[in-house]
Scaffold this motif. Structure first.
Motif, PDB file in Angstrom:
ATOM      1  N   ALA A  48      59.133 -79.257  19.243  1.00 41.38           N
ATOM      2  CA  ALA A  48      60.443 -78.630  19.427  1.00 41.38           C
ATOM      3  C   ALA A  48      60.566 -78.006  20.813  1.00 41.38           C
ATOM      4  CB  ALA A  48      60.673 -77.565  18.351  1.00 41.38           C
ATOM      5  N   PHE A  49      59.471 -77.459  21.337  1.00 40.05           N
ATOM      6  CA  PHE A  49      59.509 -76.816  22.648  1.00 40.05           C
ATOM      7  C   PHE A  49      59.806 -77.838  23.738  1.00 40.05           C
ATOM      8  CE2 PHE A  49      57.417 -74.479  26.257  1.00 40.05           C
ATOM      9  CZ  PHE A  49      58.191 -73.327  26.181  1.00 40.05           C
ATOM     10  N   GLN A  50      59.199 -79.015  23.652  1.00 41.56           N
ATOM     11  CA  GLN A  50      59.500 -80.043  24.655  1.00 41.56           C
ATOM     12  C   GLN A  50      60.935 -80.522  24.515  1.00 41.56           C
ATOM     13  OE1 GLN A  50      56.661 -83.085  25.942  1.00 41.56           O
ATOM     14  NE2 GLN A  50      58.157 -84.663  25.415  1.00 41.56           N
ATOM     15  N   ARG A  51      61.382 -80.721  23.275  1.00 40.64           N
ATOM     16  CA  ARG A  51      62.735 -81.234  23.044  1.00 40.64           C
ATOM     17  C   ARG A  51      63.813 -80.244  23.472  1.00 40.64           C
ATOM     18  NH1 ARG A  51      62.810 -81.396  17.495  1.00 40.64           N
ATOM     19  NH2 ARG A  51      63.723 -79.296  17.535  1.00 40.64           N
ATOM     20  N   ASP A  52      63.657 -78.965  23.114  1.00 42.71           N
ATOM     21  CA  ASP A  52      64.729 -77.977  23.302  1.00 42.71           C
ATOM     22  C   ASP A  52      64.631 -77.188  24.598  1.00 42.71           C
ATOM     23  OD1 ASP A  52      65.608 -78.728  20.793  1.00 42.71           O
ATOM     24  OD2 ASP A  52      64.597 -77.088  19.761  1.00 42.71           O
ATOM     25  N   VAL A  53      63.437 -77.147  25.203  1.00 37.98           N
ATOM     26  CA  VAL A  53      63.242 -76.311  26.383  1.00 37.98           C
ATOM     27  C   VAL A  53      62.807 -77.135  27.590  1.00 37.98           C
ATOM     28  CG1 VAL A  53      61.996 -74.320  27.341  1.00 37.98           C
ATOM     29  CG2 VAL A  53      62.639 -74.341  24.919  1.00 37.98           C
ATOM     30  N   ILE A  54      61.624 -77.734  27.492  1.00 39.20           N
ATOM     31  CA  ILE A  54      61.057 -78.426  28.643  1.00 39.20           C
ATOM     32  C   ILE A  54      61.947 -79.564  29.139  1.00 39.20           C
ATOM     33  CG2 ILE A  54      59.083 -79.752  29.487  1.00 39.20           C
ATOM     34  CD1 ILE A  54      58.465 -76.807  29.020  1.00 39.20           C
ATOM     35  N   SER A  55      62.456 -80.373  28.214  1.00 36.85           N
ATOM     36  CA  SER A  55      63.244 -81.537  28.637  1.00 36.85           C
ATOM     37  C   SER A  55      64.575 -81.149  29.272  1.00 36.85           C
ATOM     38  CB  SER A  55      63.491 -82.473  27.448  1.00 36.85           C
ATOM     39  OG  SER A  55      64.285 -81.834  26.469  1.00 36.85           O
ATOM     40  N   CYS A  56      64.973 -79.876  29.146  1.00 37.66           N
ATOM     41  CA  CYS A  56      66.206 -79.410  29.793  1.00 37.66           C
ATOM     42  C   CYS A  56      65.987 -79.108  31.273  1.00 37.66           C
ATOM     43  CB  CYS A  56      66.732 -78.152  29.100  1.00 37.66           C
ATOM     44  SG  CYS A  56      67.239 -78.395  27.392  1.00 37.66           S
ATOM     45  N   ILE A  57      64.730 -78.915  31.678  1.00 34.53           N
ATOM     46  CA  ILE A  57      64.446 -78.527  33.069  1.00 34.53           C
ATOM     47  C   ILE A  57      63.461 -79.464  33.767  1.00 34.53           C
ATOM     48  CG2 ILE A  57      65.056 -76.083  32.860  1.00 34.53           C
ATOM     49  CD1 ILE A  57      62.204 -75.420  32.197  1.00 34.53           C
ATOM     50  N   VAL A  58      62.912 -80.429  33.025  1.00 36.86           N
ATOM     51  CA  VAL A  58      62.023 -81.441  33.602  1.00 36.86           C
ATOM     52  C   VAL A  58      62.575 -82.812  33.241  1.00 36.86           C
ATOM     53  CG1 VAL A  58      59.702 -82.456  33.563  1.00 36.86           C
ATOM     54  CG2 VAL A  58      59.977 -79.968  33.461  1.00 36.86           C
ATOM     55  N   PRO A  59      62.740 -83.720  34.200  1.00 36.02           N
ATOM     56  CA  PRO A  59      63.237 -85.064  33.876  1.00 36.02           C
ATOM     57  C   PRO A  59      62.379 -85.745  32.810  1.00 36.02           C
ATOM     58  CG  PRO A  59      63.242 -84.726  36.252  1.00 36.02           C
ATOM     59  CD  PRO A  59      62.537 -83.535  35.660  1.00 36.02           C
ATOM     60  N   GLN A  60      63.036 -86.393  31.861  1.00 38.26           N
ATOM     61  CA  GLN A  60      62.342 -87.023  30.745  1.00 38.26           C
ATOM     62  C   GLN A  60      61.328 -88.062  31.209  1.00 38.26           C
ATOM     63  OE1 GLN A  60      62.800 -86.091  27.423  1.00 38.26           O
ATOM     64  NE2 GLN A  60      60.985 -87.391  27.100  1.00 38.26           N
ATOM     65  N   ALA A  61      61.569 -88.689  32.340  1.00 42.78           N
ATOM     66  CA  ALA A  61      60.655 -89.718  32.842  1.00 42.78           C
ATOM     67  C   ALA A  61      59.252 -89.181  33.093  1.00 42.78           C
ATOM     68  CB  ALA A  61      61.204 -90.326  34.135  1.00 42.78           C
ATOM     69  N   PHE A  62      59.118 -87.868  33.285  1.00 39.26           N
ATOM     70  CA  PHE A  62      57.815 -87.275  33.561  1.00 39.26           C
ATOM     71  C   PHE A  62      57.138 -86.717  32.314  1.00 39.26           C
ATOM     72  CE2 PHE A  62      59.957 -86.414  37.798  1.00 39.26           C
ATOM     73  CZ  PHE A  62      59.347 -87.493  38.431  1.00 39.26           C
ATOM     74  N   LEU A  63      57.746 -86.914  31.139  1.00 41.06           N
ATOM     75  CA  LEU A  63      57.233 -86.318  29.909  1.00 41.06           C
ATOM     76  C   LEU A  63      56.753 -87.388  28.938  1.00 41.06           C
ATOM     77  CD1 LEU A  63      60.036 -83.655  29.307  1.00 41.06           C
ATOM     78  CD2 LEU A  63      57.793 -83.278  30.361  1.00 41.06           C
ATOM     79  N   PRO A  64      55.653 -87.144  28.212  1.00 41.65           N
ATOM     80  CA  PRO A  64      55.202 -88.102  27.196  1.00 41.65           C
ATOM     81  C   PRO A  64      56.090 -88.031  25.960  1.00 41.65           C
ATOM     82  CG  PRO A  64      53.818 -86.148  27.153  1.00 41.65           C
ATOM     83  CD  PRO A  64      54.771 -85.965  28.313  1.00 41.65           C
ATOM     84  N   ASP A  65      56.143 -89.117  25.201  1.00 41.47           N
ATOM     85  CA  ASP A  65      56.828 -89.095  23.912  1.00 41.47           C
ATOM     86  C   ASP A  65      55.958 -88.342  22.909  1.00 41.47           C
ATOM     87  OD1 ASP A  65      58.940 -90.627  24.869  1.00 41.47           O
ATOM     88  OD2 ASP A  65      57.965 -92.516  24.334  1.00 41.47           O
ATOM     89  N   LEU A  66      56.571 -87.501  22.094  1.00 50.02           N
ATOM     90  CA  LEU A  66      55.851 -86.720  21.089  1.00 50.02           C
ATOM     91  C   LEU A  66      56.470 -86.970  19.713  1.00 50.02           C
ATOM     92  CD1 LEU A  66      55.547 -83.216  22.858  1.00 50.02           C
ATOM     93  CD2 LEU A  66      53.906 -85.114  22.902  1.00 50.02           C
ATOM     94  N   ASP A  67      55.630 -87.195  18.713  1.00 47.85           N
ATOM     95  CA  ASP A  67      56.087 -87.402  17.342  1.00 47.85           C
ATOM     96  C   ASP A  67      55.184 -86.665  16.372  1.00 47.85           C
ATOM     97  OD1 ASP A  67      58.291 -89.386  17.698  1.00 47.85           O
ATOM     98  OD2 ASP A  67      56.669 -90.612  18.518  1.00 47.85           O
ATOM     99  N   VAL A  68      55.723 -86.350  15.199  1.00 46.30           N
ATOM    100  CA  VAL A  68      54.952 -85.700  14.141  1.00 46.30           C
ATOM    101  C   VAL A  68      54.123 -86.755  13.413  1.00 46.30           C
ATOM    102  CG1 VAL A  68      55.094 -84.445  11.954  1.00 46.30           C
ATOM    103  CG2 VAL A  68      56.671 -83.902  13.810  1.00 46.30           C
ATOM    104  N   VAL A  69      52.886 -86.396  13.061  1.00 45.94           N
ATOM    105  CA  VAL A  69      52.057 -87.227  12.189  1.00 45.94           C
ATOM    106  C   VAL A  69      51.505 -86.336  11.093  1.00 45.94           C
ATOM    107  CG1 VAL A  69      49.970 -86.899  13.595  1.00 45.94           C
ATOM    108  CG2 VAL A  69      50.164 -88.899  12.098  1.00 45.94           C
ATOM    109  N   LEU A  70      51.518 -86.828   9.861  1.00 49.33           N
ATOM    110  CA  LEU A  70      51.030 -86.053   8.720  1.00 49.33           C
ATOM    111  C   LEU A  70      49.511 -86.162   8.619  1.00 49.33           C
ATOM    112  CD1 LEU A  70      53.761 -87.036   6.098  1.00 49.33           C
ATOM    113  CD2 LEU A  70      53.732 -85.095   7.679  1.00 49.33           C
TER     114      LEU A  70
END
Length: 412
Positions: A70-92
């Motif tokens: 949630a922090f990457q989705r709601d905070v980090i991605s608002c101030i860092v271009p998505q191209a520089f960020l890894p994809d993150l997903d939940v795993v059970l």
């Protein structure tokens, strides 16, 4: 992602995951299997807990997603271009699978790590992320740049102002660590962030030299080849091939590994905005320094050690809106106590960028660079209860440095 569509780690075999690395809070494994395509090209990031924590039993059934997502989705991605960020997903997760991978891979961990912490097997959710260090023929270098600015003098005390405005925090802390027995390093983050090619080359060489002296034990420079960590003492290290990405020429460690690696790293660093983005965010989010934060808390009848309540997701969304609008118009030399919450959150977010890493990838056998060859990782939210600890550490670092006499000048 709906619960029904989420991946379960038990759909893979523990033996198909190999140890990659770890930090203070998480441990990372990469998938080497072939049976489940959903895990291919991914790493598994698991939370750790202290070895002394014997609390067992099932975790909370409705456990929230890892806050990193949630922090990457709601905070980090608002101030860092998505191209520089890894994809993150939940795993059970489940406890028996975590038990199995710990038994299989615990011996691959550094001794200083497995002696103090372990996988938190109460967790029911982990994080799947893009594997930025894996891939056959891929060389990846992880650099933790650290602090890339000198603070303004507005809120510094007469005792610290001359030191803090001339010597960067990393260089001061390095001297303190050296006095406490840590491996020395000549690396200065100000050189790496400078955009001056000569100084940047020096920074990369200093990171390399510290990596060699410490046999790869320092956490601010790591090399991966085809997904495996390489250390100077590895018996097969001298046979690792590596060549410039546009020539197809390969060379070995004995005939220029270091020089060729430096050339590739410099090419990537000069072609990317990543370091500018990180240093700008560090600096603009830390307008007051920890000394100014402490003074502002005192004006508000509080102290940093008492700050324990972490910001909620809604708090972070509100702060990002503030940071992108009114924050830049505030008089930071004379901060308004009514804005203390925003200043505290800004400092926490600055700390995230002071502690992040970048991954630089290239093909060792030639060919064109991957489309996203530079990424930023380790962008976890920092807890509010760290503020008092940081204030005390700042005091120790500066006092210890000043007591040493000769002061280094770190050019901005």
């Amino acid at each position: 992602m709906p619960m029904a569509s989420r991946l379960h780690v038990a759909d893979s075999r523990p033996e198909d995951w190999v140890y990659v690395s770890e930090g203070g809070a998480t441990i990372v494994f990469s998938y080497r299997g072939t049976e489940n395509p959903h895990f291919q090209g991914r790493v598994l990031r698991l939370r750790k807990t202290a070895l002394s924590n014997n609390d067992t039993g099932r975790g909370v059934e409705e456990e929230p997603d890892d806050p990193m997502i949630a922090f990457q989705r709601d905070v980090i991605s608002c101030i860092v271009p998505q191209a520089f960020l890894p994809d993150l997903d939940v795993v059970l997760l489940n406890e028996s699978w975590l038990d199995a991978i710990e038994c299989l891979r615990n011996s691959d961990r550094p001794q200083e790590r497995w002696k103090k912490d372990k996988i938190d097997k109460r967790r029911r959710k982990g994080v799947l992320a893009t594997n930025l260090v894996g891939g056959e023929g891929i060389v990846a270098v992880e650099i933790k740049p650290k602090w890339g600015f000198l603070p303004r003098e507005h809120h510094l005390s007469p005792q610290t102002v001359s030191t803090k405005t001339s010597t960067c925090r990393f260089c001061m802390h390095t001297r303190l660590r050296s006095q406490e027995g840590a491996s020395p390093t000549d690396y200065c983050p100000m050189d790496l962030y400078s955009r001056n090619e000569t100084r940047m080359v020096k920074a990369i060489h200093d990171l390399w030299n510290a990596w060699v002296r410490s046999d790869g034990s320092l956490n601010n420079f790591r090399i991966f080849v085809s997904g495996k960590v390489i250390k100077p003492s590895h018996h097969d290290f001298h046979d690792v091939p590596i060549g410039p990405p546009d020539t197809g020429v390969s060379s070995s460690f004995n005939s220029g590994f270091k020089e060729t690696l430096m050339e590739n790293l410099m090419r990537l660093l000069l072609d990317t905005r990543v370091l500018d983005i990180i240093s700008t965010l560090q600096r603009t989010l830390d307008e007051l320094d920890i000394e100014g934060i402490s003074k502002l808390c005192s004006m508000s009848k509080a102290d940093l050690a008492s700050m324990v309540a972490n910001p909620t997701p809604e708090d972070w969304r509100d702060f990002i809106r503030c940071y992108q609008t009114s924050y830049c118009t505030w008089d930071h030399a004379n901060p308004d106590p009514k804005n203390i919450k925003d200043y505290l959150m800004a400092y926490l977010l600055s700390a995230t960028f002071k502690d992040c890493s970048i991954i630089l990838r290239f093909n060792q056998g030639g060919g064109s660079l991957p489309s996203h060859s530079v990424s930023i990782i380790d962008l976890d939210p920092k807890p509010m209860n760290k503020l008092g600890e940081w204030e005390e550490l700042d005091r120790r670092v500066v006092e210890g440095y000043r007591a040493g006499g000769q002061q280094k000048r770190c050019a901005p």
